[in-house]
Design a protein around this motif. Structure first.
Motif, mmCIF file in Angstrom:
data_model
loop_
_atom_site.group_PDB
_atom_site.id
_atom_site.type_symbol
_atom_site.label_atom_id
_atom_site.label_comp_id
_atom_site.label_asym_id
_atom_site.label_seq_id
_atom_site.Cartn_x
_atom_site.Cartn_y
_atom_site.Cartn_z
ATOM 1 N N VAL A 95 0.866 -1.174 0.000
ATOM 2 C CA VAL A 95 0.000 0.000 0.000
ATOM 3 C C VAL A 95 0.904 1.226 0.000
ATOM 4 O O VAL A 95 1.623 1.473 0.977
ATOM 5 N N ASP A 102 5.791 6.209 1.087
ATOM 6 C CA ASP A 102 6.201 4.983 1.771
ATOM 7 C C ASP A 102 5.217 3.848 1.506
ATOM 8 O O ASP A 102 4.030 4.075 1.295
ATOM 9 N N ALA A 103 5.737 2.618 1.569
ATOM 10 C CA ALA A 103 4.888 1.451 1.356
ATOM 11 C C ALA A 103 4.657 0.717 2.670
ATOM 12 O O ALA A 103 5.553 0.614 3.508
ATOM 13 N N THR A 104 3.434 0.237 2.849
ATOM 14 C CA THR A 104 3.093 -0.650 3.959
ATOM 15 C C THR A 104 2.817 -2.005 3.323
ATOM 16 O O THR A 104 2.010 -2.099 2.397
ATOM 17 N N MET A 105 3.515 -3.046 3.781
ATOM 18 C CA MET A 105 3.455 -4.342 3.109
ATOM 19 C C MET A 105 2.649 -5.359 3.906
ATOM 20 O O MET A 105 2.745 -5.414 5.136
ATOM 21 N N GLN B 21 1.079 -1.574 11.604
ATOM 22 C CA GLN B 21 2.007 -0.457 11.769
ATOM 23 C C GLN B 21 2.333 0.113 10.398
ATOM 24 O O GLN B 21 3.039 -0.529 9.598
ATOM 25 N N PRO B 22 1.813 1.308 10.090
ATOM 26 C CA PRO B 22 2.071 1.884 8.764
ATOM 27 C C PRO B 22 3.563 1.936 8.441
ATOM 28 O O PRO B 22 4.393 2.155 9.334
ATOM 29 N N HIS B 23 3.867 1.700 7.161
ATOM 30 C CA HIS B 23 5.229 1.800 6.617
ATOM 31 C C HIS B 23 6.156 0.711 7.136
ATOM 32 O O HIS B 23 7.372 0.884 7.161
ATOM 33 N N THR B 24 5.572 -0.416 7.544
ATOM 34 C CA THR B 24 6.387 -1.581 7.880
ATOM 35 C C THR B 24 5.847 -2.776 7.080
ATOM 36 O O THR B 24 4.824 -2.672 6.398
ATOM 37 N N THR B 25 6.555 -3.912 7.190
ATOM 38 C CA THR B 25 6.145 -5.141 6.511
ATOM 39 C C THR B 25 5.456 -6.063 7.502
ATOM 40 O O THR B 25 5.953 -6.264 8.605
ATOM 41 N N HIS B 26 4.281 -6.594 7.106
ATOM 42 C CA HIS B 26 3.512 -7.488 7.974
ATOM 43 C C HIS B 26 3.464 -8.873 7.363
ATOM 44 O O HIS B 26 3.125 -9.008 6.189
ATOM 45 N N PHE B 106 -9.161 -1.857 2.315
ATOM 46 C CA PHE B 106 -8.673 -1.368 1.024
ATOM 47 C C PHE B 106 -9.603 -1.943 -0.040
ATOM 48 O O PHE B 106 -9.652 -3.164 -0.212
#
Lengths: 305, 305
Positions: A95, A102-105, B21-26, B106
């Protein structure tokens, strides 16, 4: 030909939103899909460089079909030798926030692979090795595969006399190294986690001691460090570039393999890897490389012993 | 039979993550997929209540195929009369945060529908109306469809002598009302946006003046308000329930339709809608309803003039 292996291939989906706000509903303006997984990225760059390239690995379900269709469209030069499994290929959702860029994955786990499917893949892999000069084993393992799966694939390649590069992390990397791959390509952080040593040169020596014949460590904009039985070199781009680092490591792997099959010595392999990596950061689309930037940067890479 | 129309059907995908957590990888632990879109939700509830139910609408691409497969598996009682289009059915991604339980959504835009595809759908719709007692037109419009599309479908249904319920919002609702649907089912917020009146009773009268024969307004835990040519009623559940409100409005629509085809008077239609809605909030899985809770709640619903 050059063979790449992607055991946990992915359909990479990018959503552009004006601003990510947790716990709200977002209308996604634009949806972009591309084939994902490190080995497929490596294969795309190799085919763009004009190399005979075959991509194998595991794919399944409707997401797997979508991935194969995107691969055929985006990289017609890559021969698709992916092996079907019963589970569903994973999606990754990035996203991208229009405000910060920035990207959120969100990364799905991938299909659970059965022992029978793994045995079937290994048969296909042995067949493909017959015509391969070099093989790259890339990325994470899907659920169900033993942690020593890459070690098995390294041993099979070495028995077949095929040069093998391993680009993974964590326990699969630790086990894989013990099977004596020709090259590993960790980033500085992975190398530190593997060896417990934070100084890259010392860590690379330690990784060689554990079984890797050569270690190429990437350290973001600082470039590449190669520690090999022929010597130690560093390659750095002429400047720091702003851009999207997605796929830069995969482009470096493609550079190493490409120069290897052309019979170039280590310093030139490393320079090509560093130039492709920088040209990927500079490209507007994530994971692509900018051909003109690559040609311009290649002679500017400083490769020092 | 009861016909439901879902022009912008969706594959609803839920990701469970420990914490967003925005801008991190999940890493997504669990991936749940279900058929989505309001009309399909209504159809599932109707089939569970034992009604002959046919679901039409537009679907396309691999996501459309996945949606149909999930629909067949999750709601075998629903007859799939979805009409194919060339574009790709949209996905909706709900990221559920394990810490707060809140969802971040989304929503993809959906396929762009051509004039020819729309004409083809209308032919199929006219055919399906022949055997329909009542039709529910539900949800948003996909890109490419004129804003008056629901108004056209309302007129076609009325010409065919089929009772029509419209459940949409914004401009498609405004235009649809002018085509004189038998029932609209906005929530209090949509009704206020439509009429400019915040008091639900006054707003419902205004919506009737604009063309709707009956207005059933939902107001979350406060229940339902029906303003009809036979009278005005309110139905409220006996208590406020904690749970997931996803699909509660669609369950209410199913309750209204189900009671209508059984020939029940307005107060009983409203009670059934309110009980199904509450039983959906109480169900552990989003969008399902708890059958035992429904049976228990139905006699407890207060329906007052």
């Amino acid at each position: 030909m050059i063979l790449t292996v992607t055991l946990n291939a992915a359909l990479d989906i990018t959503y552009h939103v004006p601003r990510l706000q947790p716990h709200t509903t977002h209308r996604v303006g634009e949806v972009v899909e591309r084939p994902g997984g490190k080995g497929l990225n490596v294969a795309r760059v190799l085919a763009a460089l004009g190399h005979d390239t075959v991509a194998t690995g595991l794919v399944g379900g409707r997401t797997g079909e979508a991935l194969r269709a995107h691969l055929a469209a985006a990289a017609p030069g890559v021969v698709d030798a992916l092996v079907p499994v019963g589970g569903e290929t994973r999606r990754t959702i990035a996203v991208v926030d229009g405000e910060s860029g920035d990207a959120t994955m969100f990364n799905e786990p991938g299909p659970t692979v059965s022992a029978q499917e793994w045995a079937h893949f290994q048969d296909a892999y042995r067949e493909l090795l017959i015509d391969a000069h070099v093989v790259a084993l890339c990325g994470s393992l899907p659920p169900g595969l033993p942690v020593g799966s890459y070690a098995e694939l390294v041993r099979t390649a070495r028995s077949a006399g095929v040069h093998v590069l391993l680009d993974t992390s964590g326990e699969p990397l630790r086990r894989g190294i013990a099977a004596r791959p020709d090259v590993i390509k960790p980033n500085a952080e992975e190398l530190a986690r593997l060896t417990g040593l934070t100084e890259p040169l010392r860590a690379a020596h330690e990784a060689r001691r554990r079984g890797a014949y050569a270690v190429v460590a990437s350290n973001g904009p600082q470039g590449l460090l190669a520690v090999t039985d022929e010597g130690t070199w560093r390659a750095a781009p002429p400047a720091r570039f702003e851009g999207n680092p997605t796929g830069a490591g995969d482009a470096a792997v493609a550079g190493l393999l490409s120069a290897l099959v052309e019979g170039l010595p280590w310093p030139e392999r490393l320079a090509r890897a560093a130039a492709l990596s920088a040209a990927t950061v500079l490209a507007p689309a994530a994971g692509e490389f900018d051909g003109a930037a690559y040609e311009r940067l290649l002679p500017q890479i400083d490769t020092l012993p």
